[in-house]
Design a protein around this motif. Structure first.
Motif, PDB file in Angstrom:
ATOM      1  N   ILE A  68       5.989  -9.635   2.830  1.00 18.33           N
ATOM      2  CA  ILE A  68       4.637  -9.549   3.389  1.00 18.33           C
ATOM      3  C   ILE A  68       3.861  -8.449   2.668  1.00 18.33           C
ATOM      4  O   ILE A  68       4.357  -7.331   2.519  1.00 18.33           O
ATOM      5  CB  ILE A  68       4.709  -9.239   4.893  1.00 18.33           C
ATOM      6  CG1 ILE A  68       5.416 -10.384   5.627  1.00 18.33           C
ATOM      7  CG2 ILE A  68       3.319  -9.009   5.479  1.00 18.33           C
ATOM      8  CD1 ILE A  68       5.717 -10.076   7.075  1.00 18.33           C
ATOM      9  N   PRO A  69       2.649  -8.755   2.195  1.00 22.30           N
ATOM     10  CA  PRO A  69       1.853  -7.730   1.500  1.00 22.30           C
ATOM     11  C   PRO A  69       1.549  -6.543   2.420  1.00 22.30           C
ATOM     12  O   PRO A  69       1.153  -6.724   3.568  1.00 22.30           O
ATOM     13  CB  PRO A  69       0.568  -8.475   1.125  1.00 22.30           C
ATOM     14  CG  PRO A  69       0.936  -9.921   1.140  1.00 22.30           C
ATOM     15  CD  PRO A  69       1.965 -10.056   2.208  1.00 22.30           C
ATOM     16  N   VAL A  70       1.760  -5.373   1.912  1.00 19.69           N
ATOM     17  CA  VAL A  70       1.480  -4.144   2.658  1.00 19.69           C
ATOM     18  C   VAL A  70       0.382  -3.368   1.938  1.00 19.69           C
ATOM     19  O   VAL A  70       0.465  -3.144   0.731  1.00 19.69           O
ATOM     20  CB  VAL A  70       2.741  -3.265   2.771  1.00 19.69           C
ATOM     21  CG1 VAL A  70       2.412  -1.933   3.433  1.00 19.69           C
ATOM     22  CG2 VAL A  70       3.835  -3.981   3.551  1.00 19.69           C
ATOM     23  N   CYS A  71      -0.635  -3.006   2.668  1.00 22.61           N
ATOM     24  CA  CYS A  71      -1.720  -2.207   2.080  1.00 22.61           C
ATOM     25  C   CYS A  71      -1.232  -0.772   1.945  1.00 22.61           C
ATOM     26  O   CYS A  71      -1.031  -0.075   2.944  1.00 22.61           O
ATOM     27  CB  CYS A  71      -2.958  -2.274   2.966  1.00 22.61           C
ATOM     28  SG  CYS A  71      -4.336  -1.278   2.377  1.00 22.61           S
ATOM     29  N   LYS A  72      -1.043  -0.300   0.732  1.00 24.57           N
ATOM     30  CA  LYS A  72      -0.569   1.051   0.470  1.00 24.57           C
ATOM     31  C   LYS A  72      -1.758   2.043   0.521  1.00 24.57           C
ATOM     32  O   LYS A  72      -2.745   1.843  -0.180  1.00 24.57           O
ATOM     33  CB  LYS A  72       0.114   1.127  -0.895  1.00 24.57           C
ATOM     34  CG  LYS A  72       1.395   0.327  -0.988  1.00 24.57           C
ATOM     35  CD  LYS A  72       2.500   0.917  -0.093  1.00 24.57           C
ATOM     36  CE  LYS A  72       3.817   0.185  -0.285  1.00 24.57           C
ATOM     37  NZ  LYS A  72       4.885   0.760   0.574  1.00 24.57           N
ATOM     38  N   ILE A  73      -1.641   3.047   1.332  1.00 28.65           N
ATOM     39  CA  ILE A  73      -2.684   4.036   1.483  1.00 28.65           C
ATOM     40  C   ILE A  73      -2.422   5.196   0.531  1.00 28.65           C
ATOM     41  O   ILE A  73      -1.340   5.799   0.557  1.00 28.65           O
ATOM     42  CB  ILE A  73      -2.747   4.567   2.926  1.00 28.65           C
ATOM     43  CG1 ILE A  73      -2.805   3.397   3.929  1.00 28.65           C
ATOM     44  CG2 ILE A  73      -3.925   5.516   3.104  1.00 28.65           C
ATOM     45  CD1 ILE A  73      -3.996   2.499   3.757  1.00 28.65           C
ATOM     46  N   PRO A  74      -3.364   5.527  -0.344  1.00 26.83           N
ATOM     47  CA  PRO A  74      -3.174   6.684  -1.243  1.00 26.83           C
ATOM     48  C   PRO A  74      -2.853   7.939  -0.452  1.00 26.83           C
ATOM     49  O   PRO A  74      -3.461   8.209   0.595  1.00 26.83           O
ATOM     50  CB  PRO A  74      -4.529   6.799  -1.954  1.00 26.83           C
ATOM     51  CG  PRO A  74      -5.109   5.411  -1.882  1.00 26.83           C
ATOM     52  CD  PRO A  74      -4.662   4.865  -0.558  1.00 26.83           C
TER      53      PRO A  74
END
Length: 263
Positions: free
Chosen positions: A252-258
């Motif tokens: 599942i795509p995970v939005c990576k937070i800087p």
């Protein structure tokens, strides 16, 4: 193909995985099809508790008969096998009446309902799996799980382990023959059994399993332009199905937070 050694390998793997995870055995949904018949038999061969569930939802009589025949075969051969019939038709019809209360028509409504049947079965398998400390055991083969994505996300794709997911459909048939799976199951036309108006697997996918297995084999090193006629058609079909269903196979795509935004 060394069917006996493959069977021994899978059975050993299943038992070792269950013991390591602290589970008591396996729960398998049995449909009257070849894949679930093979998987449930392999699970039973471990000697561990094996619960086989038939979960009809407006099921065709021949599918029900094959499922019941196979459950009887397993119970007669393996003392630790238990079989249950959970009729999910009333549950599904209640669900359908609620979500379709306004009777609106949508292009994908029948597909959404078909997938909902599969997801209801997944919920049922996990319910009984948790009750009895059993692993929900997948019945998908290699071409379905990793080739064309012919399974329902969070339906029959929602499992704990997949014992035959590295076997092609044609290889599953060879294993079934070695295991003496009922002739009625071996000869049955493959179908997912999710539609009121029956659609077999080939009708849904547009090609036979041997054709799709060929396309899967050549896919990485060829393009459609390398072929003509039916082979080109099947290659293009496989490519379209494979690309369209990668979301089922990939994580599942995970939005990576800087990190700097978290500081």
């Amino acid at each position: 193909m060394q069917s006996e050694k493959i069977i021994e390998h899978i059975v050993t793997w299943l038992k070792a995985y269950a013991e390591k995870s602290g589970m008591k055995g396996f729960v398998v949904g049995v449909s009257g099809g070849i894949d679930s018949a093979v998987v449930s038999t392999l699970a039973a061969m471990t000697g561990m508790k094996t619960l086989v569930l038939e979960m009809p939802i407006r099921q065709k009589e021949d599918q029900v008969n094959r499922a019941q025949e196979h459950i009887a075969f397993l119970k007669n051969k393996y003392a630790q096998v238990e079989g249950l019939r959970i009729d999910l038709t009333p549950t599904f019809e209640t669900f359908q009446s609620q979500v379709d209360a306004e009777k609106k028509d949508f292009p994908n409504k029948q597909l959404a309902l078909a997938n909902s049947r599969s997801r209801l079965r997944m919920v049922t398998l996990y319910y009984y799996g948790q009750l009895h400390q059993l692993l929900v055991t997948g019945t998908g083969n290699k071409i379905e799980d990793f080739g064309v994505g012919f399974f329902t996300k969070y339906g029959d794709g929602g499992v704990d382990i997949s014992p035959i997911a590295d076997l092609l459909k044609t290889e599953v048939y060879k294993i079934a023959k070695y295991l003496n799976i009922a002739e009625s199951i071996q000869k049955a036309i493959p179908t997912d059994g999710l539609w009121d108006v029956e659609k077999n697997d080939e009708q849904q996918m547009g090609a036979s399993y041997p054709e799709l297995e060929w396309a899967m084999e050549v896919y990485e090193n060829h393009s459609a332009e390398d072929f003509s006629g039916r082979k080109k058609e099947v290659f293009q079909l496989y490519d379209r199905l494979h690309q369209a269903t990668l979301h089922k196979v990939n994580p599942i795509p995970v939005c990576k937070i800087p990190q700097e935004l978290k500081n």
